[in-house]
Scaffold this active site. Structure first.
Site, PDB file in Angstrom:
ATOM      1  N   SER A 146       0.849  -1.195   0.000  1.00  0.00           N
ATOM      2  CA  SER A 146       0.000   0.000   0.000  1.00  0.00           C
ATOM      3  C   SER A 146       0.882   1.242   0.000  1.00  0.00           C
ATOM      4  CB  SER A 146      -0.899   0.011   1.248  1.00  0.00           C
ATOM      5  OG  SER A 146      -1.505   1.275   1.440  1.00  0.00           O
ATOM      6  N   TYR A 160      -2.647  -0.810  10.194  1.00  0.00           N
ATOM      7  CA  TYR A 160      -2.722  -1.198   8.778  1.00  0.00           C
ATOM      8  C   TYR A 160      -1.449  -0.771   8.040  1.00  0.00           C
ATOM      9  CZ  TYR A 160      -4.235  -1.276   3.903  1.00  0.00           C
ATOM     10  OH  TYR A 160      -4.308  -1.509   2.542  1.00  0.00           O
TER      11      TYR A 160
END
Length: 254
Positions: A146, A160
């Site tokens: 990401s 995350y």
């Protein structure tokens, strides 16, 4: 560059996993798809075969937080391909979640679920995939990281982002380990692409693109088999260059 025809995707029941599966089907690839929600996979299989009736689609339920299950499912998929005269060419480590909140605010369980799924689960997937690729001396391992991997984030993105940074490091370590071997390891850094995860965010993230476009760009990047890719390249590569210089006050506003 060789064509990777037989592809395993984890977390394929929705979001980016589903989107990539649809795009690979359009390209004539055989697919091994796994996720916890197998009923969604059954629906997806029908869509895939409508797109391309000539491809093979194998399905299995998988919880990536159970290491033994990961090895069992990956080995079974590998055998599925062997049974039809093929071999597993590519594994896309995509399964993940984004539950949680700021540390110390009562969401320890959700934060741990995200950590175990996104990082510990990825270790199991890497182990199982590379076991197969080392045995056949060929393959392409893809880690879906990401753009949040480059700095720490506040609130629900904290854990995350940390897991995605860990995943990127894990992939790079594997890439170093496999240098000069015919096994490729790629790390993909998606920006904001519409999915179930982004649908649950109250405020729409900036520069977000729809799932269909995002999936096409992801597959295009994966097929190039570069060490690292930023999807879409603009504006996210610029974002990657700027992030190391962002102050804590700037990060607080993100």
């Amino acid at each position: 560059m060789k064509k990777r025809k037989n592809i395993l995707i984890t977390g394929a029941s929705s979001g980016l996993g589903k989107g990539m599966a649809l795009e690979f089907a359009r390209q004539g690839c055989n697919l091994a798809l796994c996720a916890r929600r197998v009923e969604n996979l059954e629906i997806l299989k029908k869509e895939l075969l409508e797109i391309n009736p000539s491809i093979k689609v194998f399905l299995r339920s998988l919880d990536v937080t159970i290491p033994e299950e990961v090895f069992e499912v990956f080995r079974a998929f590998n055998q599925d391909f062997k049974d039809v005269g093929e071999k597993l060419d590519r594994v896309i480590v995509n399964a993940g979640m984004g539950k949680g909140a700021s540390l110390g605010t009562g969401y320890h369980k959700q934060n741990m679920q995200t950590a175990v799924t996104n990082f510990c689960g990825a270790i199991s997937q890497f182990e199982a995939a590379l076991e197969i690729f080392r045995a056949q001396n060929d393959g392409h391992l893809v880690a879906i990281s990401s753009m949040s991997a480059f700095r720490g984030y506040r609130g629900p993105i904290n854990v995350y982002a940390a897991t995605k940074a860990g995943l990127a490091s894990l992939a790079e370590g594997a890439r170093v380990d496999l240098l000069y071997k015919p096994i490729k390891v790629s790390t993909i850094f998606p920006g904001y692409i519409q999915s179930e995860m982004t649908d649950n965010v109250a405020k729409k993230p900036p520069f977000m693109i729809d799932l269909d476009k995002g999936s096409k760009l992801l597959v295009k990047a994966i097929n190039k088999e570069k060490n690292k890719a930023y999807v879409p390249f603009w504006p996210w590569y610029l974002f990657k260059l700027m992030m190391p210089f962002a102050s804590l006050k700037m990060l607080k506003k993100l």
